[in-house]
Design a protein around this motif. Structure first.
Motif, short mmCIF file in Angstrom:
data_model
loop_
_atom_site.label_atom_id
_atom_site.label_comp_id
_atom_site.label_asym_id
_atom_site.label_seq_id
_atom_site.Cartn_x
_atom_site.Cartn_y
_atom_site.Cartn_z
N ALA A 53 -30.94 32.82 21.06
CA ALA A 53 -31.71 31.96 20.17
C ALA A 53 -31.41 30.48 20.38
O ALA A 53 -32.30 29.64 20.29
CB ALA A 53 -31.41 32.33 18.71
N MET A 54 -30.16 30.16 20.69
CA MET A 54 -29.74 28.76 20.78
C MET A 54 -29.71 28.22 22.19
O MET A 54 -29.63 27.02 22.40
CB MET A 54 -28.37 28.60 20.12
N GLY A 55 -29.72 29.13 23.16
CA GLY A 55 -29.74 28.68 24.55
C GLY A 55 -28.38 28.30 25.11
O GLY A 55 -28.31 27.69 26.18
N VAL A 56 -27.30 28.60 24.39
CA VAL A 56 -25.96 28.29 24.87
C VAL A 56 -25.00 29.44 24.56
O VAL A 56 -25.20 30.19 23.61
CB VAL A 56 -25.39 26.98 24.26
N ASP A 57 -23.96 29.54 25.37
CA ASP A 57 -22.91 30.53 25.17
C ASP A 57 -22.19 30.22 23.86
O ASP A 57 -21.64 29.14 23.67
CB ASP A 57 -21.94 30.44 26.36
N GLN A 58 -22.22 31.16 22.94
CA GLN A 58 -21.62 30.94 21.63
C GLN A 58 -20.09 30.87 21.69
O GLN A 58 -19.48 30.29 20.82
CB GLN A 58 -22.05 32.07 20.68
N TYR A 59 -19.50 31.47 22.72
CA TYR A 59 -18.05 31.46 22.83
C TYR A 59 -17.52 30.15 23.37
O TYR A 59 -16.33 29.89 23.29
CB TYR A 59 -17.57 32.62 23.70
N LEU A 76 -23.33 22.16 15.56
CA LEU A 76 -23.16 22.98 16.76
C LEU A 76 -22.93 22.04 17.92
O LEU A 76 -23.76 21.16 18.19
CB LEU A 76 -24.40 23.85 17.01
N GLN A 77 -21.77 22.20 18.59
CA GLN A 77 -21.44 21.35 19.73
C GLN A 77 -20.83 22.19 20.84
O GLN A 77 -20.16 23.19 20.58
CB GLN A 77 -20.45 20.25 19.33
N ARG A 78 -21.08 21.76 22.06
CA ARG A 78 -20.44 22.39 23.22
C ARG A 78 -18.98 22.00 23.23
O ARG A 78 -18.61 20.92 22.77
CB ARG A 78 -21.11 21.91 24.52
N ASP A 79 -18.13 22.86 23.77
CA ASP A 79 -16.70 22.59 23.83
C ASP A 79 -16.33 21.67 24.99
O ASP A 79 -15.21 21.17 25.04
CB ASP A 79 -15.91 23.90 23.94
N ASP A 91 -32.34 20.58 21.08
CA ASP A 91 -33.68 21.16 20.91
C ASP A 91 -33.67 22.25 19.84
O ASP A 91 -34.57 22.34 19.01
CB ASP A 91 -34.20 21.75 22.23
N HIS A 92 -32.64 23.09 19.89
CA HIS A 92 -32.52 24.18 18.92
C HIS A 92 -32.41 23.64 17.49
O HIS A 92 -33.12 24.11 16.59
CB HIS A 92 -31.30 25.04 19.25
N ILE A 93 -31.55 22.67 17.28
CA ILE A 93 -31.35 22.12 15.93
C ILE A 93 -32.63 21.46 15.43
O ILE A 93 -33.01 21.63 14.26
CB ILE A 93 -30.15 21.15 15.89
N ARG A 94 -33.33 20.73 16.28
CA ARG A 94 -34.61 20.12 15.87
C ARG A 94 -35.63 21.21 15.52
O ARG A 94 -36.36 21.10 14.54
CB ARG A 94 -35.15 19.20 16.96
N GLY A 95 -35.67 22.27 16.32
CA GLY A 95 -36.57 23.39 16.05
C GLY A 95 -36.24 24.09 14.74
O GLY A 95 -37.13 24.47 13.97
N ILE A 96 -34.94 24.26 14.47
CA ILE A 96 -34.51 24.88 13.22
C ILE A 96 -34.89 24.01 12.04
O ILE A 96 -35.37 24.51 11.02
CB ILE A 96 -32.98 25.16 13.24
N ALA A 97 -34.70 22.70 12.16
CA ALA A 97 -35.08 21.78 11.07
C ALA A 97 -36.56 21.94 10.75
O ALA A 97 -36.94 22.03 9.57
CB ALA A 97 -34.76 20.34 11.45
N PRO A 137 -22.22 13.85 19.82
CA PRO A 137 -21.83 13.65 21.23
C PRO A 137 -22.03 14.87 22.14
O PRO A 137 -22.48 14.72 23.26
CB PRO A 137 -20.34 13.27 21.13
N ARG A 138 -21.73 16.06 21.64
CA ARG A 138 -21.87 17.27 22.48
C ARG A 138 -22.82 18.29 21.86
O ARG A 138 -22.72 19.48 22.12
CB ARG A 138 -20.51 17.91 22.72
N GLY A 139 -23.74 17.83 21.03
CA GLY A 139 -24.68 18.75 20.40
C GLY A 139 -25.48 18.07 19.32
O GLY A 139 -26.02 16.99 19.53
N ALA A 140 -25.52 18.71 18.16
CA ALA A 140 -26.33 18.17 17.06
C ALA A 140 -25.86 18.76 15.74
O ALA A 140 -25.09 19.73 15.71
CB ALA A 140 -27.81 18.49 17.27
N GLU A 141 -26.36 18.15 14.66
CA GLU A 141 -26.10 18.66 13.33
C GLU A 141 -27.41 18.72 12.57
O GLU A 141 -28.36 17.99 12.88
CB GLU A 141 -25.09 17.79 12.58
N LEU A 142 -27.43 19.59 11.58
CA LEU A 142 -28.57 19.71 10.68
C LEU A 142 -28.04 19.43 9.28
O LEU A 142 -27.18 20.17 8.77
CB LEU A 142 -29.17 21.11 10.74
N VAL A 143 -28.52 18.35 8.67
CA VAL A 143 -28.11 18.00 7.33
C VAL A 143 -29.17 18.51 6.37
O VAL A 143 -30.36 18.23 6.54
CB VAL A 143 -27.93 16.47 7.17
N ILE A 144 -28.73 19.27 5.39
CA ILE A 144 -29.63 19.89 4.41
C ILE A 144 -29.36 19.25 3.05
O ILE A 144 -28.23 19.29 2.56
CB ILE A 144 -29.39 21.41 4.34
#
Length: 178
Positions: A53-59, A76-79, A91-97, A137-144
């Motif tokens: 769903a997110m296009g990235v390795d969750q681990y 959600l940020q990459r390590d 892209d995922h966070i914008r789509g979720i918003a 810096p390494r991803g995005a956030e969704l503020v609700i």
């Protein structure tokens, strides 16, 4: 119900190109199955669906689910530095918003294979809840941000469930004071 089933089917079919474009390469796809999960196959399966769903390795990404006085925050940020993964997260966070703004919770339902606690009220109260994506810096956030106590409570329930299911960090139990 037909629309929801169609949305989930569309989500699954549209995730395949993400996987092919770097969301899960042969090397990190094998890491998904090799990661220790303390024998929790449900968790491992959820992580795989989340990766689709997110296009990235969750681990190799970090989730945070914060309950805030006016709603919540999903991070959600990459390590590590990973331009493709970072772009996929943004892209995922914008789509979720956008989806949540319209009351569409099909992605969390797909990842968790059930309706997420709080989602029903969030859907019903969508006119008093706003969703804002912001790059990190390494991803995005969704503020609700919710504008009534029942909606805030539902967002907190949604965050608590996500935090637990994803074994993620985040702030919990912050109370709204009118």
């Amino acid at each position: 119900m037909r629309f929801r089933a169609f949305a989930v089917l569309l989500m699954v079919s549209s995730a395949a190109p993400l996987l092919a474009q770097g969301g899960a390469t042969p090397s990190n796809a094998s890491r998904l199955s090799e990661r220790p999960t303390s024998g929790d196959t449900a968790y491992s399966s959820m992580q795989k669906r989340g990766g689709m769903a997110m296009g990235v390795d969750q681990y190799t990404s970090t989730h945070r689910f914060d309950a805030l006085p006016t709603g919540g925050r999903i991070e959600l940020q990459r390590d590590s530095d990973d331009p493709k993964g970072i772009a996929a997260i943004r892209d995922h966070i914008r789509g979720i918003a956008n989806a949540l703004t319209w009351g569409n919770f099909s992605t969390p339902e797909l990842v968790h294979m059930k309706e997420v606690p709080g989602a029903k009220v969030m859907r019903e109260k969508r006119r008093v809840i706003s969703y804002r994506a912001r790059d990190l810096p390494r991803g995005a956030e969704l503020v609700i941000v919710a504008r009534d106590a029942r909606a805030i409570e539902a967002v907190h329930e949604f965050m608590a469930f996500q935090r637990e299911e994803h074994h993620a960090g985040g702030m919990e139990g912050m109370r709204h004071t009118p």
